[in-house]
Design a protein around this motif. Structure first.
Motif, PDB file in Angstrom:
ATOM      1  N   LYS A   1       0.808  -1.207   0.141  1.00 55.20           N
ATOM      2  CA  LYS A   1       0.114   0.159   0.022  1.00 55.20           C
ATOM      3  C   LYS A   1       0.880   1.306  -0.044  1.00 55.20           C
ATOM      4  O   LYS A   1       0.373   2.313  -0.075  1.00 55.20           O
ATOM      5  N   LEU A   2       2.017   1.096   0.189  1.00 58.58           N
ATOM      6  CA  LEU A   2       3.025   2.050   0.174  1.00 58.58           C
ATOM      7  C   LEU A   2       3.902   2.224  -1.092  1.00 58.58           C
ATOM      8  O   LEU A   2       5.059   2.995  -1.243  1.00 58.58           O
ATOM      9  N   GLY A   3       3.463   1.397  -1.904  1.00 55.83           N
ATOM     10  CA  GLY A   3       4.156   1.219  -3.303  1.00 55.83           C
ATOM     11  C   GLY A   3       5.380   0.682  -3.373  1.00 55.83           C
ATOM     12  O   GLY A   3       6.246   0.547  -4.396  1.00 55.83           O
ATOM     13  N   LEU A   4       5.625  -0.062  -2.223  1.00 56.45           N
ATOM     14  CA  LEU A   4       6.826  -1.064  -2.223  1.00 56.45           C
ATOM     15  C   LEU A   4       6.416  -2.475  -2.607  1.00 56.45           C
ATOM     16  O   LEU A   4       6.526  -3.418  -1.677  1.00 56.45           O
ATOM     17  N   SER A   5       6.361  -3.071  -4.009  1.00 58.91           N
ATOM     18  CA  SER A   5       5.897  -3.940  -4.353  1.00 58.91           C
ATOM     19  C   SER A   5       7.115  -5.097  -4.488  1.00 58.91           C
ATOM     20  O   SER A   5       6.580  -6.376  -4.698  1.00 58.91           O
ATOM     21  N   VAL A   6       8.270  -4.699  -4.295  1.00 64.60           N
ATOM     22  CA  VAL A   6       9.285  -5.882  -4.398  1.00 64.60           C
ATOM     23  C   VAL A   6      10.107  -6.061  -3.255  1.00 64.60           C
ATOM     24  O   VAL A   6      10.549  -5.126  -2.576  1.00 64.60           O
ATOM     25  N   GLN A   7       9.912  -7.189  -2.424  1.00 62.65           N
ATOM     26  CA  GLN A   7      10.804  -7.337  -1.280  1.00 62.65           C
ATOM     27  C   GLN A   7      11.702  -8.567  -1.808  1.00 62.65           C
ATOM     28  O   GLN A   7      11.465  -9.486  -2.641  1.00 62.65           O
ATOM     29  N   ALA A   8      12.957  -8.357  -1.259  1.00 62.81           N
ATOM     30  CA  ALA A   8      14.064  -9.370  -1.720  1.00 62.81           C
ATOM     31  C   ALA A   8      14.696  -9.442  -0.447  1.00 62.81           C
ATOM     32  O   ALA A   8      14.967  -8.763   0.393  1.00 62.81           O
ATOM     33  N   PHE A   9      15.427 -10.678  -0.675  1.00 61.78           N
ATOM     34  CA  PHE A   9      16.422 -10.795   0.354  1.00 61.78           C
ATOM     35  C   PHE A   9      18.021 -10.999  -0.448  1.00 61.78           C
ATOM     36  O   PHE A   9      17.835 -11.818  -1.347  1.00 61.78           O
ATOM     37  N   VAL A  10      18.897 -10.417  -0.028  1.00 64.30           N
ATOM     38  CA  VAL A  10      20.049 -10.247  -0.644  1.00 64.30           C
ATOM     39  C   VAL A  10      21.261 -10.760  -0.055  1.00 64.30           C
ATOM     40  O   VAL A  10      21.561 -10.215   1.363  1.00 64.30           O
ATOM     41  N   GLN A  11      21.939 -11.605  -0.313  1.00 62.82           N
ATOM     42  CA  GLN A  11      23.183 -12.120   0.396  1.00 62.82           C
ATOM     43  C   GLN A  11      24.468 -11.394  -0.253  1.00 62.82           C
ATOM     44  O   GLN A  11      24.390 -11.154  -1.573  1.00 62.82           O
ATOM     45  N   VAL A  12      25.385 -10.930   0.864  1.00 61.40           N
ATOM     46  CA  VAL A  12      26.409 -10.092   0.239  1.00 61.40           C
ATOM     47  C   VAL A  12      27.630 -10.725   1.005  1.00 61.40           C
ATOM     48  O   VAL A  12      27.667 -11.077   2.124  1.00 61.40           O
TER      49      VAL A  12
ATOM     50  N   LYS B   1      23.361   1.543   6.770  1.00 58.57           N
ATOM     51  CA  LYS B   1      22.421   2.490   7.565  1.00 58.57           C
ATOM     52  C   LYS B   1      22.041   4.035   6.597  1.00 58.57           C
ATOM     53  O   LYS B   1      21.155   4.541   6.806  1.00 58.57           O
ATOM     54  N   THR B   2      22.775   4.078   5.496  1.00 60.52           N
ATOM     55  CA  THR B   2      22.338   4.969   4.628  1.00 60.52           C
ATOM     56  C   THR B   2      21.352   4.924   3.566  1.00 60.52           C
ATOM     57  O   THR B   2      20.983   5.500   2.904  1.00 60.52           O
ATOM     58  N   ARG B   3      21.027   3.472   3.443  1.00 60.26           N
ATOM     59  CA  ARG B   3      19.992   2.925   2.566  1.00 60.26           C
ATOM     60  C   ARG B   3      18.723   2.694   3.050  1.00 60.26           C
ATOM     61  O   ARG B   3      18.472   1.532   3.855  1.00 60.26           O
ATOM     62  N   PRO B   4      17.563   3.384   2.816  1.00 60.66           N
ATOM     63  CA  PRO B   4      16.289   3.044   3.659  1.00 60.66           C
ATOM     64  C   PRO B   4      15.749   1.994   2.965  1.00 60.66           C
ATOM     65  O   PRO B   4      14.889   1.216   3.730  1.00 60.66           O
ATOM     66  N   GLU B   5      16.033   1.452   1.785  1.00 60.26           N
ATOM     67  CA  GLU B   5      15.200   0.273   1.186  1.00 60.26           C
ATOM     68  C   GLU B   5      15.846  -0.995   1.848  1.00 60.26           C
ATOM     69  O   GLU B   5      15.345  -2.108   1.806  1.00 60.26           O
ATOM     70  N   ILE B   6      16.904  -0.896   2.678  1.00 62.51           N
ATOM     71  CA  ILE B   6      17.382  -2.022   3.311  1.00 62.51           C
ATOM     72  C   ILE B   6      17.004  -1.853   4.715  1.00 62.51           C
ATOM     73  O   ILE B   6      17.296  -1.227   5.518  1.00 62.51           O
ATOM     74  N   THR B   7      15.840  -2.650   5.072  1.00 65.25           N
ATOM     75  CA  THR B   7      15.224  -2.618   6.216  1.00 65.25           C
ATOM     76  C   THR B   7      15.665  -3.221   7.526  1.00 65.25           C
ATOM     77  O   THR B   7      15.516  -2.881   8.562  1.00 65.25           O
ATOM     78  N   SER B   8      16.474  -4.243   7.155  1.00 67.02           N
ATOM     79  CA  SER B   8      17.248  -5.082   8.130  1.00 67.02           C
ATOM     80  C   SER B   8      18.482  -5.739   7.524  1.00 67.02           C
ATOM     81  O   SER B   8      18.390  -6.010   6.488  1.00 67.02           O
ATOM     82  N   ALA B   9      19.353  -6.038   8.450  1.00 61.57           N
ATOM     83  CA  ALA B   9      20.394  -6.661   7.888  1.00 61.57           C
ATOM     84  C   ALA B   9      21.197  -7.751   9.178  1.00 61.57           C
ATOM     85  O   ALA B   9      20.973  -7.402  10.257  1.00 61.57           O
TER      86      ALA B   9
ATOM     87  N   TYR C   1      13.092  -3.904   0.438  1.00 58.00           N
ATOM     88  CA  TYR C   1      11.974  -3.350   0.130  1.00 58.00           C
ATOM     89  C   TYR C   1      12.275  -2.325  -1.038  1.00 58.00           C
ATOM     90  O   TYR C   1      13.017  -1.151  -0.827  1.00 58.00           O
ATOM     91  N   CYS C   2      11.692  -2.550  -2.360  1.00 54.65           N
ATOM     92  CA  CYS C   2      11.981  -1.452  -3.412  1.00 54.65           C
ATOM     93  C   CYS C   2      10.441  -1.330  -4.149  1.00 54.65           C
ATOM     94  O   CYS C   2       9.986  -2.111  -4.102  1.00 54.65           O
ATOM     95  N   PRO C   3      10.397  -0.308  -4.823  1.00 57.23           N
ATOM     96  CA  PRO C   3       9.161  -0.177  -5.504  1.00 57.23           C
ATOM     97  C   PRO C   3       8.966  -0.945  -6.663  1.00 57.23           C
ATOM     98  O   PRO C   3       7.878  -1.341  -7.140  1.00 57.23           O
TER      99      PRO C   3
END
Length: 153
Positions: free
Chosen positions: A60-71, A89-97, A111-113
């Motif tokens: 509902k906030l326009g964040l239609s893509v959720q992903a898990f990213v391994q680095v 900490k500078t990237r709001p689209e990274i909601t947890s790590a 989470y990305c649009p």
């Protein structure tokens, strides 16, 4: 801190409804509102409860893509880890790590649009970082079990 069964029931209820009033908690716990309020306050003061938050609907906030990213980092050490943590900490689209054992050093929840935004995050931010050697992403198709309260019993 030792938690008794009443504390555990209070915590279970607050995980489901963090806005519960002392009166509501008292009714659930079969205590007076003041007793329930004092118990909650004690749990807050000791850090068992460290904050309250609203859960928002990403779609509902326009964040239609959720992903898990391994680095996977190219280099390890305190300086490199701290540098990457600052980037997170500078990237709001990274909601947890999380830091991980195994092949990946970090697991990121993102989470990305749209897919283009995820692609930019991976290629222009993560892979562009000099300490990152590899990124593996997995796009969430569905979440059959929502983030659940912690098991207390």
């Amino acid at each position: 801190m030792i938690l008794d069964p009443v504390d555990l029931r209070l915590l279970e209820h607050l995980q489901k409804n963090g806005q519960a009033t002392a009166q509501e908690l008292g009714e659930v716990l079969h205590l007076s509102a003041s007793q329930a309020g004092r118990r909650r306050q004690k749990l807050e003061e000791t850090g068992v409860i460290h904050h309250y938050a609203a859960r928002l609907d990403p779609a509902k906030l326009g964040l239609s893509v959720q992903a898990f990213v391994q680095v996977q980092l190219d280099r390890h050490g305190a300086e490199h880890g701290a540098s990457f943590a600052r980037l997170l900490k500078t990237r709001p689209e990274i909601t947890s790590a999380w830091t991980m054992t195994g092949e990946a050093d970090y697991l990121l929840r993102v989470y990305c649009p749209d897919l283009a935004s995820l692609n930019r995050l991976i290629h222009e931010v993560l892979l562009a970082n000099p300490v990152v050697s590899r990124v593996h992403s997995q796009i969430v198709m569905d979440q059959p079990k929502a983030d659940a309260p912690l098991p207390l019993g």
